[in-house]
Design a protein around this motif. Sequence first.
Motif, PDB file in Angstrom:
ATOM      1  N   ASP A 174      36.539  43.153  39.777  1.00 41.47           N
ATOM      2  CA  ASP A 174      37.086  43.517  38.466  1.00 41.47           C
ATOM      3  C   ASP A 174      36.657  42.550  37.384  1.00 41.47           C
ATOM      4  O   ASP A 174      36.728  42.876  36.206  1.00 41.47           O
ATOM      5  CB  ASP A 174      38.617  43.600  38.537  1.00 41.47           C
ATOM      6  CG  ASP A 174      39.239  42.324  39.071  1.00 41.47           C
ATOM      7  OD1 ASP A 174      40.088  41.744  38.389  1.00 41.47           O
ATOM      8  OD2 ASP A 174      38.860  41.913  40.183  1.00 41.47           O
ATOM      9  N   ARG A 175      36.206  41.358  37.756  1.00 38.57           N
ATOM     10  CA  ARG A 175      35.729  40.403  36.765  1.00 38.57           C
ATOM     11  C   ARG A 175      34.206  40.395  36.660  1.00 38.57           C
ATOM     12  O   ARG A 175      33.619  39.523  36.043  1.00 38.57           O
ATOM     13  CB  ARG A 175      36.234  39.009  37.111  1.00 38.57           C
ATOM     14  CG  ARG A 175      37.754  38.859  37.002  1.00 38.57           C
ATOM     15  CD  ARG A 175      38.196  37.483  37.452  1.00 38.57           C
ATOM     16  NE  ARG A 175      37.518  36.442  36.715  1.00 38.57           N
ATOM     17  CZ  ARG A 175      36.959  35.367  37.277  1.00 38.57           C
ATOM     18  NH1 ARG A 175      36.985  35.212  38.580  1.00 38.57           N
ATOM     19  NH2 ARG A 175      36.377  34.451  36.530  1.00 38.57           N
ATOM     20  N   THR A 176      33.586  41.397  37.250  1.00 42.76           N
ATOM     21  CA  THR A 176      32.127  41.453  37.244  1.00 42.76           C
ATOM     22  C   THR A 176      31.607  41.961  35.912  1.00 42.76           C
ATOM     23  O   THR A 176      31.966  43.057  35.478  1.00 42.76           O
ATOM     24  CB  THR A 176      31.624  42.368  38.363  1.00 42.76           C
ATOM     25  OG1 THR A 176      32.100  41.887  39.622  1.00 42.76           O
ATOM     26  CG2 THR A 176      30.101  42.399  38.385  1.00 42.76           C
TER      27      THR A 176
ATOM     28  N   LEU B 186      29.898  36.945  36.326  1.00 43.61           N
ATOM     29  CA  LEU B 186      31.287  37.208  35.979  1.00 43.61           C
ATOM     30  C   LEU B 186      31.507  37.095  34.471  1.00 43.61           C
ATOM     31  O   LEU B 186      30.774  36.404  33.782  1.00 43.61           O
ATOM     32  CB  LEU B 186      32.206  36.218  36.700  1.00 43.61           C
ATOM     33  CG  LEU B 186      32.122  36.201  38.227  1.00 43.61           C
ATOM     34  CD1 LEU B 186      33.034  35.124  38.792  1.00 43.61           C
ATOM     35  CD2 LEU B 186      32.490  37.561  38.801  1.00 43.61           C
ATOM     36  N   TYR B 187      32.536  37.763  34.012  1.00 41.89           N
ATOM     37  CA  TYR B 187      32.941  37.617  32.611  1.00 41.89           C
ATOM     38  C   TYR B 187      33.241  36.158  32.308  1.00 41.89           C
ATOM     39  O   TYR B 187      33.834  35.447  33.118  1.00 41.89           O
ATOM     40  CB  TYR B 187      34.200  38.454  32.339  1.00 41.89           C
ATOM     41  CG  TYR B 187      33.917  39.897  32.065  1.00 41.89           C
ATOM     42  CD1 TYR B 187      34.054  40.850  33.066  1.00 41.89           C
ATOM     43  CD2 TYR B 187      33.517  40.330  30.806  1.00 41.89           C
ATOM     44  CE1 TYR B 187      33.793  42.191  32.821  1.00 41.89           C
ATOM     45  CE2 TYR B 187      33.256  41.668  30.551  1.00 41.89           C
ATOM     46  CZ  TYR B 187      33.388  42.584  31.565  1.00 41.89           C
ATOM     47  OH  TYR B 187      33.131  43.911  31.315  1.00 41.89           O
TER      48      TYR B 187
END
Length: 117
Positions: A27-29, A98-99
């Motif tokens: 989800d943080r990709t 990642l973000y």
Amino acid sequence: QLVESGGGLVQAGGSLRLSCAASGRTDRTLAMGWFRQAPGKEREFVGNIFWNSGFTSYQDSVKGRFTISRDIAKKTVDLQMNSLKPEDTAVYYCAMRLYGRSGYDRWGEGTQVTVSS
């Protein structure tokens, strides 16, 4: 963890499809990238795909021959390689950005692609 698969030996002009499976959270990709390293050379960027939008970008030498796609539900990213050339021979790596990070943080072990002339 990132695990690549699909490498192998192919004749020039042939095709291969690499796959990269991500385990754990994605989800943080921000993006998934493909890189390659040929013997005696530095690792180079092949292309990437932004995880949510699906926007892709490629190195000039592979444009029109390689295509990156992703399946968010399966947490996989594929690299379809067509019209392969001997100079495409390398170990191919997938990587995750990642973000909030400026580079690619997570890397797979790589898979060998060999293109014979």
